[in-house]
Each structure stands twice: as C-alpha cells, then as structure tokens.
Design a protein around this motif. Structure first.
Motif, PDB file in Angstrom:
ATOM      1  N   ILE A   1       0.834  -1.209   0.000  1.00  0.00           N
ATOM      2  CA  ILE A   1       0.000   0.000   0.000  1.00  0.00           C
ATOM      3  C   ILE A   1       0.865   1.254   0.000  1.00  0.00           C
ATOM      4  O   ILE A   1       0.604   2.212  -0.728  1.00  0.00           O
TER       5      ILE A   1
ATOM      6  N   HIS B   1      -8.228   2.398   2.648  1.00  0.00           N
ATOM      7  CA  HIS B   1      -7.340   1.234   2.670  1.00  0.00           C
ATOM      8  C   HIS B   1      -7.992   0.111   3.480  1.00  0.00           C
ATOM      9  O   HIS B   1      -8.031   0.156   4.703  1.00  0.00           O
TER      10      HIS B   1
ATOM     11  N   HIS C   1      -5.954  -2.311  -6.270  1.00  0.00           N
ATOM     12  CA  HIS C   1      -5.750  -0.883  -5.997  1.00  0.00           C
ATOM     13  C   HIS C   1      -6.554  -0.088  -7.025  1.00  0.00           C
ATOM     14  O   HIS C   1      -6.370  -0.264  -8.229  1.00  0.00           O
TER      15      HIS C   1
END
Length: 294
Positions: free
Chosen positions: A39, A145, A289
């Motif tokens: 991330i 996230h 993502h």
C-alpha cells in the motif's frame, strides 16, 4: 507431551484466537505481511503525483477513511502538513493515534470517530461533514485502505460520487485498496473466505473493485476522471499459530458477520493447521488498488 497432544493444544488455541479484538487482529496482519509495504509503495506514487501538480509552497490536506491506527501514518503526517484527518468508527485505534499525536507534539493531525456509511455516502451528509469536520476545506488525498468491506457494494457509487464531487480538491486523488473478489489459488485469503463462508453460509466475496472501476468509467460524474486499477500480490505468515489463526478469523469475518459453530471452527482450524502452519506455507492475498485522479 506427544505430538498429537501438542497439535490438539494448538487447535484449541487456534479456535480461541477468534475472540481476539479486531484491532489486535489487524495489528498482527500489518506486522507480519507485505500488505502495508504494498500500500505504501502505491501511496508514494500518488503523493509524488500530487506534489507535481501543486505549487511547492502550498501545504496539502488528506482524509483517511477507516484509518484504524494508520500504518501509513508517517507518510501521511509528513506529506499533508496542512491537515491530516483520520476517520474510524472504532475508538480503540484512534486512541493509539491520539497518544502518538500528544507524545510527538503533532498539531496538524485530527481523529474523527464516525461511521462513514452515515456521514459520507449521501452528498448532503458529505457537505455537512466537509463543513463541520474538515473546516470547509477540500482534501488533496482521500484513502480507503481495506475499509470498503464495511459498506454495501450497492452504496459504493454514491459514496465515491460524494467524495469526488464534495470532499476531493481540484487535482486530488482517491486511493482504495481491498482483497480481490476472485482468486482460485487455495492458499489465498479470497479462496479461504469463498470456500468456508460459502460452505457454511452460502456466501462469497462479491465486492469487486476491478468491476466497480469499470462502472465508474461509464458514469457521467467521472467523465473527466483518470481511473486506474491494478492487482498486487502480498504474503502473510506467523510462526505463532494462535496469531496466524487470529488473522484467519478476521478474514472469515468472525464473529461480526459469520458466527461459525464450534464444529465449523474446528474444521477451519484443522485445515489451516494442516495446509499452512505445519507446512510453513504463507497465506497470500491478491488485492486490488483503485486510483481516481481529478
């Protein structure tokens, strides 16, 4: 103690690991997987793009939705000096951030305890949130996230529309990350969830970020948006079986969504022991993502 007794004790510990608090489960995952590195790598690319598009003397603002205790705190805190807002429904991880803010003398980070499903999905609520919580200032970055699991996929379009049109600044970015909805590898988080939740509750992971990106691409609200999606592979392992199982229960949404019976928990724990812990095989996660730029 013979090996059978040792195994039985581990199985018992693995079953009890389901009672671990979700914050602790997430901490184990964060500290023993490549997820947060993955991330952070994508996050840094986005931050670099933001800095390219604004004057060097303008400080930036960011909103992290479902932040938890925010493993990317150092990146966000250093990059968004005008204001960093960490939103989460759970007071426990936010209290960790509050202590860090106090001990490090940080004056530009704020924590907000709220349910984003109630404060950000509708445009009217988002406008109120912008005014009352963000001081009327739009954000240069919004992150989600691993937080979209807690919103119905039917609400995603309205949520992203509210964020994009109401909260996000001109030339800002939205970054969302979550587990891929489909992966046939039997050592993956997706397969484990689909297999056991499917077997015991008739459920499967239907939250598809890749498919959703295509829906956004066809929406008039995002006609000028730059939408990008890609899938990464991360790994997790811990040689403490109890901690390994704590993460498994988090992935299987126990007990907040699925309340497995004792027999079901024994079957799951036996499977994880034989297929991961005993063989030393890491658990993998394919994760998507989604990046949206104005």
């Amino acid at each position: 103690m013979n090996s059978k007794s040792a195994k039985n004790r581990l199985i018992e510990k693995g079953i009890r690991a389901g009672e671990v608090d979700m914050y602790d489960e997430d901490t184990i995952w964060s500290q023993n997987s490549s997820d947060k590195v993955d991330i952070a790598e994508e996050l840094m690319r986005i931050v670099r793009e933001i800095f390219r598009s604004v004057p060097l003397d303008r400080n930036l603002k960011a909103l992290s939705i479902g932040s938890g205790s925010e493993p990317q705190f150092q990146i966000l805190e250093a990059s968004f000096r005008e204001g960093l807002f960490l939103l989460d429904i759970d007071r426990i991880p936010l209290s960790v951030i509050d202590r860090r803010i106090k001990s490090h003398w940080i004056d530009h980070v704020s924590t907000i305890q709220a349910d984003y499903n109630k404060t950000l999905v509708c445009i009217e609520d988002a406008q109120r949130f912008l005014r009352e919580e963000l001081g009327g200032s739009r954000q240069d970055l919004i992150t989600l996230h691993h937080s979209l699991y807690y919103a119905s996929e039917s609400d995603w379009a309205e949520l992203f529309s509210s964020l994009y049109s109401t909260i996000l600044s001109f030339k800002g970015f939205i970054h969302a990350v979550m587990m891929s909805s489909d992966c046939r590898e039997k050592n993956s988080t997706t397969w484990l969830y689909n297999h056991f939740a499917g077997k015991f509750f008739g459920c499967r992971n239907d939250q598809d970020l890749v498919l959703f990106s295509k829906t956004l691409g066809r929406s008039s609200s995002f006609r000028k948006a730059d939408i990008h999606v890609e899938t990464h592979r991360v790994k997790f392992f811990n040689d403490d079986f109890e901690k390994f199982m704590a993460v498994i229960w988090m992935i299987l949404l126990y007990p907040n969504v699925h309340d497995y019976t004792l027999d079901q928990k024994e079957e799951i724990t036996e499977y994880v022991y034989g297929n991961f812990y005993k063989t030393g095989k890491p658990l993998i996660q394919m994760q998507d993502h989604l990046v949206i730029g104005k």
